[in-house]
Design a protein around this motif. Structure first.
Motif, PDB file in Angstrom:
ATOM      1  N   GLY A 152       0.812  -1.210   0.000  1.00 39.78           N
ATOM      2  CA  GLY A 152       0.000   0.000   0.000  1.00 39.78           C
ATOM      3  C   GLY A 152       0.840   1.252   0.000  1.00 39.78           C
ATOM      4  N   ARG A 153       0.191   2.357  -0.282  1.00 35.06           N
ATOM      5  CA  ARG A 153       0.833   3.663  -0.234  1.00 35.06           C
ATOM      6  C   ARG A 153      -0.018   4.570   0.625  1.00 35.06           C
ATOM      7  N   GLY A 154       0.623   5.487   1.299  1.00 38.03           N
ATOM      8  CA  GLY A 154      -0.117   6.406   2.151  1.00 38.03           C
ATOM      9  C   GLY A 154      -0.715   5.708   3.370  1.00 38.03           C
ATOM     10  N   ILE A 155      -0.002   4.728   3.898  1.00 38.93           N
ATOM     11  CA  ILE A 155      -0.489   3.988   5.075  1.00 38.93           C
ATOM     12  C   ILE A 155      -0.355   4.890   6.306  1.00 38.93           C
ATOM     13  N   THR A 156      -1.423   5.018   7.062  1.00 36.23           N
ATOM     14  CA  THR A 156      -1.384   5.883   8.249  1.00 36.23           C
ATOM     15  C   THR A 156      -0.802   5.128   9.443  1.00 36.23           C
ATOM     16  N   ARG A 157      -0.456   5.876  10.465  1.00 35.87           N
ATOM     17  CA  ARG A 157       0.023   5.238  11.703  1.00 35.87           C
ATOM     18  C   ARG A 157      -1.001   4.221  12.208  1.00 35.87           C
ATOM     19  N   GLU A 158      -2.269   4.606  12.183  1.00 34.68           N
ATOM     20  CA  GLU A 158      -3.321   3.749  12.727  1.00 34.68           C
ATOM     21  C   GLU A 158      -3.474   2.460  11.921  1.00 34.68           C
ATOM     22  N   HIS A 174      -0.778  -3.864   7.930  1.00 36.93           N
ATOM     23  CA  HIS A 174       0.081  -4.171   6.783  1.00 36.93           C
ATOM     24  C   HIS A 174       1.300  -4.996   7.164  1.00 36.93           C
ATOM     25  N   VAL A 175       1.482  -5.241   8.466  1.00 34.96           N
ATOM     26  CA  VAL A 175       2.639  -6.004   8.935  1.00 34.96           C
ATOM     27  C   VAL A 175       2.266  -7.484   8.983  1.00 34.96           C
ATOM     28  N   TRP A 176       3.069  -8.312   8.310  1.00 32.87           N
ATOM     29  CA  TRP A 176       2.837  -9.769   8.314  1.00 32.87           C
ATOM     30  C   TRP A 176       3.565 -10.436   9.471  1.00 32.87           C
ATOM     31  N   VAL A 233       6.466   2.778   9.041  1.00 34.66           N
ATOM     32  CA  VAL A 233       5.617   2.326   7.929  1.00 34.66           C
ATOM     33  C   VAL A 233       4.945   3.517   7.247  1.00 34.66           C
ATOM     34  N   SER A 234       4.450   4.458   8.033  1.00 38.31           N
ATOM     35  CA  SER A 234       3.756   5.589   7.422  1.00 38.31           C
ATOM     36  C   SER A 234       4.734   6.513   6.708  1.00 38.31           C
ATOM     37  N   THR A 235       5.927   6.686   7.261  1.00 38.24           N
ATOM     38  CA  THR A 235       6.919   7.559   6.615  1.00 38.24           C
ATOM     39  C   THR A 235       7.367   6.985   5.275  1.00 38.24           C
ATOM     40  N   ILE A 236       7.726   5.693   5.266  1.00 37.43           N
ATOM     41  CA  ILE A 236       8.243   5.092   4.033  1.00 37.43           C
ATOM     42  C   ILE A 236       7.148   5.007   2.974  1.00 37.43           C
ATOM     43  N   SER A 237       5.925   4.669   3.414  1.00 31.63           N
ATOM     44  CA  SER A 237       4.851   4.454   2.433  1.00 31.63           C
ATOM     45  C   SER A 237       4.184   5.754   1.994  1.00 31.63           C
ATOM     46  N   ALA A 238       4.602   6.870   2.559  1.00 31.03           N
ATOM     47  CA  ALA A 238       3.932   8.139   2.212  1.00 31.03           C
ATOM     48  C   ALA A 238       3.978   8.385   0.712  1.00 31.03           C
ATOM     49  N   GLY A 239       5.119   8.073   0.091  1.00 31.96           N
ATOM     50  CA  GLY A 239       5.226   8.301  -1.344  1.00 31.96           C
ATOM     51  C   GLY A 239       5.787   7.125  -2.103  1.00 31.96           C
ATOM     52  N   ILE A 240       6.073   6.022  -1.398  1.00 33.51           N
ATOM     53  CA  ILE A 240       6.597   4.811  -2.031  1.00 33.51           C
ATOM     54  C   ILE A 240       5.611   3.675  -1.759  1.00 33.51           C
ATOM     55  N   THR A 241       5.156   2.993  -2.790  1.00 40.92           N
ATOM     56  CA  THR A 241       4.246   1.864  -2.598  1.00 40.92           C
ATOM     57  C   THR A 241       4.996   0.693  -1.972  1.00 40.92           C
ATOM     58  N   LEU A 242       4.508   0.229  -0.839  1.00 38.57           N
ATOM     59  CA  LEU A 242       5.082  -0.971  -0.217  1.00 38.57           C
ATOM     60  C   LEU A 242       4.434  -2.212  -0.825  1.00 38.57           C
ATOM     61  N   PHE A 243       5.223  -3.293  -0.917  1.00 42.06           N
ATOM     62  CA  PHE A 243       4.743  -4.561  -1.463  1.00 42.06           C
ATOM     63  C   PHE A 243       4.816  -5.655  -0.401  1.00 42.06           C
ATOM     64  N   PRO A 244       3.989  -6.699  -0.544  1.00 40.26           N
ATOM     65  CA  PRO A 244       4.166  -7.870   0.315  1.00 40.26           C
ATOM     66  C   PRO A 244       5.603  -8.392   0.184  1.00 40.26           C
ATOM     67  N   GLY A 245       6.191  -8.726   1.312  1.00 41.91           N
ATOM     68  CA  GLY A 245       7.566  -9.230   1.292  1.00 41.91           C
ATOM     69  C   GLY A 245       8.617  -8.164   1.473  1.00 41.91           C
ATOM     70  N   ASP A 246       8.217  -6.888   1.445  1.00 46.38           N
ATOM     71  CA  ASP A 246       9.181  -5.828   1.756  1.00 46.38           C
ATOM     72  C   ASP A 246       9.627  -5.968   3.205  1.00 46.38           C
ATOM     73  N   ILE A 247      10.877  -5.614   3.449  1.00 44.92           N
ATOM     74  CA  ILE A 247      11.457  -5.747   4.787  1.00 44.92           C
ATOM     75  C   ILE A 247      11.960  -4.381   5.237  1.00 44.92           C
ATOM     76  N   ILE A 248      11.660  -4.054   6.489  1.00 43.95           N
ATOM     77  CA  ILE A 248      12.155  -2.798   7.071  1.00 43.95           C
ATOM     78  C   ILE A 248      12.991  -3.154   8.303  1.00 43.95           C
ATOM     79  N   ALA A 249      14.293  -2.851   8.267  1.00 47.16           N
ATOM     80  CA  ALA A 249      15.163  -3.019   9.437  1.00 47.16           C
ATOM     81  C   ALA A 249      15.054  -1.737  10.260  1.00 47.16           C
ATOM     82  N   THR A 250      14.709  -1.880  11.530  1.00 53.49           N
ATOM     83  CA  THR A 250      14.200  -0.740  12.301  1.00 53.49           C
ATOM     84  C   THR A 250      15.255   0.099  13.009  1.00 53.49           C
ATOM     85  N   GLY A 251      16.516  -0.322  12.932  1.00 50.40           N
ATOM     86  CA  GLY A 251      17.573   0.446  13.585  1.00 50.40           C
ATOM     87  C   GLY A 251      18.239  -0.359  14.686  1.00 50.40           C
TER      88      GLY A 251
END
Ligand code: MG
Length: 294
Positions: free
Chosen positions: A152-158, A163-165, A240-258
């Motif tokens: 998805g794109r434009g995913i809100t905090r709420e 969207h997390v598997w 999730v909301s920051t990255i997806s604001a303008g980039i479409t996330l796909f199933p299987g995308d991975i975010i390393a949180t720091g």
């Protein structure tokens, strides 16, 4: 459920469900379309309950008899990563002088997002290449990895957790000299084998509150990092909301949180990894990965 990607006696990668208590892995290959990988399971999110009911009828291997690969051995695109996302790590990084060109100990005002090349992914127990002709300053970064299940794109905090598997362990290995010299982090973060992942891709139903997860690392048995995910400056919904604001996330995308405080450059003098060093990372409920530098 703890999904794994594994091989038995060939290069073929099977998808399975690991049961670390019983010490076994159930092979799902016959339940999936020919050649399907874990991404297929992630995309078919709603079909998991049926798999769970039939475990006893599946071919089963002792867990220690198979080679575990990264749960997602060949991501469809770069791993999204977040830098400077634990307060004390921001301070150690700024003080080290390696945060070129920033060199600041002040907290970031927005998530610092970069990526690791897909070819850096390696298995949870694989040897890590030291790349002596490319770097002399190899460092480790224990991190919680989020696996996106619904794009998805434009995913809100709420909406973020819808969207997390699931979750996995990532070691965001870093060539500090490349990170400093080239001022942009892609090269220093992306050397081959420098993104061990796993051992498991754990579905989010096994993680009632990711904020409670404890992230720990050891080098040759010496404790180095120990923090909870609730200590993140920018939490999972924010990422999730920051990255997806303008980039479409796909199933299987991975975010390393720091990564938390305690990496090699946080010491004076720095404690860079050497050949033969063993890096272990554990996260509550997500298992332990163990990688030797060769
Ligand atoms: Mg990192």
């Amino acid at each position: 459920m703890k999904f794994v990607s594994f091989s038995v006696d060939s290069e073929r990668i099977h998808v399975g469900l690991a049961d670390p208590i019983q010490g076994v892995v159930h092979d799902l290959s016959d339940r999936l379309p020919e050649g399907a990988d874990l991404l297929h399971v992630i995309e078919a999110w709603s079909g998991l309950e049926q798999i769970d009911e039939d475990l006893d009828s599946l071919p089963t291997f002792p867990l220690d008899s198979v080679r575990l690969c990264a749960p997602i051995p060949a991501p469809q695109r770069n791993i999204f990563c977040v830098g400077k996302n634990y307060r004390e790590h921001v301070v150690e990084f700024g003080r080290s002088g390696y945060d070129s060109p920033d060199r600041s100990e002040s907290l970031p005002e927005a998530p610092v997002v970069f990526s690791k090349a897909t070819t850096s992914v390696s298995g949870p127990y694989d040897k890590i290449e030291s790349h002596p002709n490319v770097t002399n300053e190899l460092d480790y970064e224990a991190e919680l990895g989020i696996i996106i299940g619904r794009g998805g794109r434009g995913i809100t905090r709420e909406e973020a957790f819808d969207h997390v598997w699931g979750y996995t362990i990532i070691d965001d290995f870093t060539a500090r000299d490349l990170q400093r010299t080239h001022k942009q982090w892609l090269l220093g973060k992306s050397l081959d084998t420098h993104c061990p992942m796993g051992p498991y891709a754990v579905t989010k139903d096994e993680v009632p509150d990711p904020e409670d997860l404890r992230v720990q690392s050891w080098i040759n048995g010496e404790a180095r990092q120990d923090a909870h995910v609730r200590d993140l400056i920018f939490d999972i919904p924010e990422l999730v909301s920051t990255i997806s604001a303008g980039i479409t996330l796909f199933p299987g995308d991975i975010i390393a949180t720091g990564t938390p405080v305690g990496v090699g450059i946080g010491f004076d003098p720095p404690k860079f990894l050497q050949t033969g060093d063993v890096v272990e990372i554990s996260i509550t409920g997500l298992g332990t990965q163990r990688n030797e530098v060769q």
